[in-house]
Design a protein around this motif. Structure first.
Motif, PDB file in Angstrom:
ATOM      1  N   UNK A 113     -14.092 -12.128 -21.379  1.00  0.00           N
ATOM      2  CA  UNK A 113     -12.927 -12.007 -20.501  1.00  0.00           C
ATOM      3  C   UNK A 113     -13.134 -12.764 -19.200  1.00  0.00           C
ATOM      4  N   UNK A 114     -14.330 -12.641 -18.652  1.00  0.00           N
ATOM      5  CA  UNK A 114     -14.602 -13.335 -17.400  1.00  0.00           C
ATOM      6  C   UNK A 114     -14.691 -14.847 -17.600  1.00  0.00           C
ATOM      7  N   UNK A 115     -15.127 -15.256 -18.772  1.00  0.00           N
ATOM      8  CA  UNK A 115     -15.156 -16.689 -19.069  1.00  0.00           C
ATOM      9  C   UNK A 115     -13.751 -17.277 -19.004  1.00  0.00           C
ATOM     10  N   UNK A 116     -12.813 -16.578 -19.634  1.00  0.00           N
ATOM     11  CA  UNK A 116     -11.439 -17.072 -19.630  1.00  0.00           C
ATOM     12  C   UNK A 116     -10.802 -16.945 -18.247  1.00  0.00           C
ATOM     13  N   UNK A 117     -11.109 -15.880 -17.528  1.00  0.00           N
ATOM     14  CA  UNK A 117     -10.583 -15.736 -16.177  1.00  0.00           C
ATOM     15  C   UNK A 117     -11.099 -16.845 -15.267  1.00  0.00           C
ATOM     16  N   UNK A 118     -12.376 -17.187 -15.456  1.00  0.00           N
ATOM     17  CA  UNK A 118     -12.979 -18.269 -14.681  1.00  0.00           C
ATOM     18  C   UNK A 118     -12.251 -19.581 -14.968  1.00  0.00           C
ATOM     19  N   UNK A 119     -12.039 -19.852 -16.234  1.00  0.00           N
ATOM     20  CA  UNK A 119     -11.403 -21.104 -16.615  1.00  0.00           C
ATOM     21  C   UNK A 119      -9.961 -21.168 -16.117  1.00  0.00           C
ATOM     22  N   UNK A 120      -9.242 -20.050 -16.221  1.00  0.00           N
ATOM     23  CA  UNK A 120      -7.856 -20.034 -15.761  1.00  0.00           C
ATOM     24  C   UNK A 120      -7.770 -20.186 -14.252  1.00  0.00           C
ATOM     25  N   UNK A 121      -8.804 -19.698 -13.542  1.00  0.00           N
ATOM     26  CA  UNK A 121      -8.783 -19.731 -12.078  1.00  0.00           C
ATOM     27  C   UNK A 121      -9.115 -21.109 -11.524  1.00  0.00           C
ATOM     28  N   UNK A 122     -10.187 -21.731 -12.014  1.00  0.00           N
ATOM     29  CA  UNK A 122     -10.573 -23.012 -11.443  1.00  0.00           C
ATOM     30  C   UNK A 122     -10.769 -24.103 -12.504  1.00  0.00           C
ATOM     31  N   UNK A 123     -10.436 -23.798 -13.759  1.00  0.00           N
ATOM     32  CA  UNK A 123     -10.453 -24.817 -14.806  1.00  0.00           C
ATOM     33  C   UNK A 123     -11.843 -25.111 -15.349  1.00  0.00           C
ATOM     34  N   UNK A 124     -11.896 -26.065 -16.266  1.00  0.00           N
ATOM     35  CA  UNK A 124     -13.164 -26.536 -16.815  1.00  0.00           C
ATOM     36  C   UNK A 124     -13.074 -28.054 -16.933  1.00  0.00           C
ATOM     37  N   UNK A 125     -13.942 -28.719 -16.219  1.00  0.00           N
ATOM     38  CA  UNK A 125     -13.875 -30.185 -16.143  1.00  0.00           C
ATOM     39  C   UNK A 125     -14.005 -30.814 -17.524  1.00  0.00           C
ATOM     40  N   UNK A 126     -14.970 -30.355 -18.317  1.00  0.00           N
ATOM     41  CA  UNK A 126     -15.242 -30.984 -19.604  1.00  0.00           C
ATOM     42  C   UNK A 126     -14.125 -30.749 -20.616  1.00  0.00           C
ATOM     43  N   UNK A 127     -13.692 -29.505 -20.737  1.00  0.00           N
ATOM     44  CA  UNK A 127     -12.635 -29.216 -21.706  1.00  0.00           C
ATOM     45  C   UNK A 127     -11.360 -29.968 -21.339  1.00  0.00           C
ATOM     46  N   UNK A 128     -11.033 -29.988 -20.051  1.00  0.00           N
ATOM     47  CA  UNK A 128      -9.861 -30.724 -19.605  1.00  0.00           C
ATOM     48  C   UNK A 128      -9.989 -32.210 -19.883  1.00  0.00           C
ATOM     49  N   UNK A 129     -11.172 -32.734 -19.669  1.00  0.00           N
ATOM     50  CA  UNK A 129     -11.427 -34.165 -19.903  1.00  0.00           C
ATOM     51  C   UNK A 129     -11.286 -34.511 -21.380  1.00  0.00           C
ATOM     52  N   UNK A 130     -11.896 -33.701 -22.258  1.00  0.00           N
ATOM     53  CA  UNK A 130     -11.807 -33.963 -23.699  1.00  0.00           C
ATOM     54  C   UNK A 130     -10.363 -33.875 -24.184  1.00  0.00           C
ATOM     55  N   UNK A 131      -9.639 -32.893 -23.675  1.00  0.00           N
ATOM     56  CA  UNK A 131      -8.227 -32.754 -24.049  1.00  0.00           C
ATOM     57  C   UNK A 131      -7.423 -33.985 -23.649  1.00  0.00           C
ATOM     58  N   UNK A 132      -7.683 -34.478 -22.446  1.00  0.00           N
ATOM     59  CA  UNK A 132      -6.947 -35.641 -21.953  1.00  0.00           C
ATOM     60  C   UNK A 132      -7.232 -36.873 -22.811  1.00  0.00           C
ATOM     61  N   UNK A 133      -8.499 -37.086 -23.148  1.00  0.00           N
ATOM     62  CA  UNK A 133      -8.849 -38.210 -24.011  1.00  0.00           C
ATOM     63  C   UNK A 133      -8.163 -38.085 -25.368  1.00  0.00           C
ATOM     64  N   UNK A 134      -8.135 -36.870 -25.862  1.00  0.00           N
ATOM     65  CA  UNK A 134      -7.538 -36.629 -27.176  1.00  0.00           C
ATOM     66  C   UNK A 134      -6.029 -36.874 -27.151  1.00  0.00           C
ATOM     67  N   UNK A 135      -5.356 -36.354 -26.143  1.00  0.00           N
ATOM     68  CA  UNK A 135      -3.908 -36.508 -26.029  1.00  0.00           C
ATOM     69  C   UNK A 135      -3.529 -37.976 -25.847  1.00  0.00           C
ATOM     70  N   UNK A 136      -4.329 -38.687 -25.053  1.00  0.00           N
ATOM     71  CA  UNK A 136      -4.042 -40.096 -24.783  1.00  0.00           C
ATOM     72  C   UNK A 136      -4.593 -41.029 -25.857  1.00  0.00           C
ATOM     73  N   UNK A 137      -5.182 -40.422 -26.897  1.00  0.00           N
ATOM     74  CA  UNK A 137      -5.737 -41.187 -28.026  1.00  0.00           C
ATOM     75  C   UNK A 137      -6.730 -42.248 -27.549  1.00  0.00           C
ATOM     76  N   UNK A 138      -7.608 -41.826 -26.639  1.00  0.00           N
ATOM     77  CA  UNK A 138      -8.618 -42.729 -26.108  1.00  0.00           C
ATOM     78  C   UNK A 138      -9.985 -42.506 -26.751  1.00  0.00           C
ATOM     79  N   UNK A 139     -10.010 -41.756 -27.846  1.00  0.00           N
ATOM     80  CA  UNK A 139     -11.258 -41.466 -28.532  1.00  0.00           C
ATOM     81  C   UNK A 139     -11.536 -42.514 -29.591  1.00  0.00           C
ATOM     82  N   UNK A 140     -12.813 -42.733 -29.861  1.00  0.00           N
ATOM     83  CA  UNK A 140     -13.174 -43.648 -30.930  1.00  0.00           C
ATOM     84  C   UNK A 140     -13.041 -42.942 -32.270  1.00  0.00           C
TER      85      UNK A 140
END
Length: 370
Positions: free
Chosen positions: A68-95
């Motif tokens: 629960x605290x893991x998700x609260x932490x992420x919702x409060x200040x985010x996660x750099x890596x997960x956000x970064x991977x999602x962005x690459x995936x959405x923008x189809x910038x992955x190999x």
């Protein structure tokens, strides 16, 4: 598979082993899980306020890193890596394929850039465009601020990602049904070297835990998962510049006290060493695992004048398709070098080898003889 009783048989497994048994253990499966739990696609945080980071980090540690605290932490200040991977995936910038992302490869690209930036080997104008996405305003800060403020946050967010991944895989492992493969039912195994975090092999083939298994990258439930990269610096720098050491597999394996006890499986009780044969299933021979794979693949003729040493008598590799097999050869070159590969390994030609089709898994067999 028949084996010589004087030759040990080691099974080396990677993520392909879990996939072959129906588990959704791709990184993209995990991203889907994290986004679903967050109620939408997680994006990189807009700012990295150090004060907020330290406050939420303290609360998280205080509450034993509960889910629960893991998700609260992420919702409060985010996660750099997960956000970064999602962005690459959405923008189809992955190999490669859209349904695949290699976290470790993407982490390596970022860390290499940060190290070069800190060591002033590249100018800010020469960094990869995506680095601005992950670093935000920190890209223009001094090396001291990047090292003291941004890198620790980046390292902590990798830990959070790893803990999320562990929770996901624990839930996914519960889905495992009895679906044994004939190959592993018939294979006489003396020990298992697992690059997976899961307990798939024990649950399906060794419920009594009679076969020694060595978790190179940690095991579910023990909070010791290794998720990182190989060494990115030159020999002269790797022991001096350790700002980004947390992201490297060697550091993580030492930190989690995983050690190298697995190398003792080639020794008899009286200390003598014997030959072994290795069966590799579902592992890409990734060069980032060189420190733990090298000894399995290197053939020694003489060490300190001693010729009676343990060596691989045969390596049997299962691969998914031709592209996968070609990549394994390229990776093997990086692990043991061209000369060792060409001198020690005799690849059976296509004309002399009838690929063995695994039950509906698409996995084929190639034998490498030493």
């Amino acid at each position: 598979m028949t084996t010589n009783e004087n030759v040990k048989t080691f099974l080396v497994i990677g993520n392909g082993f879990d996939l072959a048994h129906g588990l959704k253990t791709r990184y993209t499966d995990f991203l889907d899980f994290a986004n679903e739990k967050a109620g939408g696609i997680i994006v990189p945080p807009k700012n990295y306020e150090v004060r907020d980071f330290k406050k939420y980090k303290g609360n998280l540690v205080k509450n034993n890193l509960s889910t629960n605290y893991l998700f609260n932490y992420m919702k409060s200040i985010g996660n750099i890596w997960i956000g970064y991977f999602n962005t690459l995936r959405v923008n189809k910038q992955l190999e490669g394929r859209e349904d695949w992302i290699d976290f470790e490869k993407e982490i390596e690209i970022v860390i290499k850039q940060i190290e070069k930036l800190l060591l002033r080997k590249i100018d800010i104008r020469d960094v990869e465009p995506n680095l601005e996405l992950i670093m935000g305003g920190y890209l223009k800060q001094s090396s001291a601020i990047i090292s003291q403020e941004f890198v620790p946050r980046l390292s902590w967010d990798l830990k959070i990602l790893t803990l999320f991944l562990e929770q996901y895989l624990i839930e996914e492992e519960k889905r495992l049904t009895v679906s044994q493969k004939k190959l592993f039912q018939e294979l006489s195994i003396d020990a298992v070297i697992s690059y997976n975090y899961t307990n798939t092999l024990q649950r399906l083939y060794d419920p009594d835990n009679s076969i020694p298994i060595y978790f190179i990258h940690g095991q579910l439930g023990k909070h010791n998962l290794v998720l990182g990269i190989g060494e990115t610096l030159s020999d002269e720098l790797e022991n001096q510049f350790t700002v980004c050491a947390n992201f490297k597999k060697f550091f993580q394996r030492v930190k989690h006290r995983l050690g190298n006890k697995y190398k003792d499986i080639t020794k008899l009780k009286d200390g003598r060493m014997i030959p072994w044969q290795t069966v590799i299933y579902g592992h890409s021979l990734d060069p980032t695992d060189k420190d733990s794979l090298y000894w399995l693949m290197k053939q020694y003729d003489n060490i300190n004048g001693i010729t009676d040493v343990s060596k691989a008598s045969k390596i049997i590799i299962y691969y998914y398709d031709e592209d996968n097999y070609n990549q394994q050869i390229a990776n093997a070159i990086q692990i043991i070098g061209k000369e060792e590969l060409i001198n020690s390994v005799n690849f059976i030609s296509y004309s002399n080898l009838a690929p063995v089709q695994m039950e509906s898994s698409g996995v084929k067999l190639r034998i490498i003889s030493f």
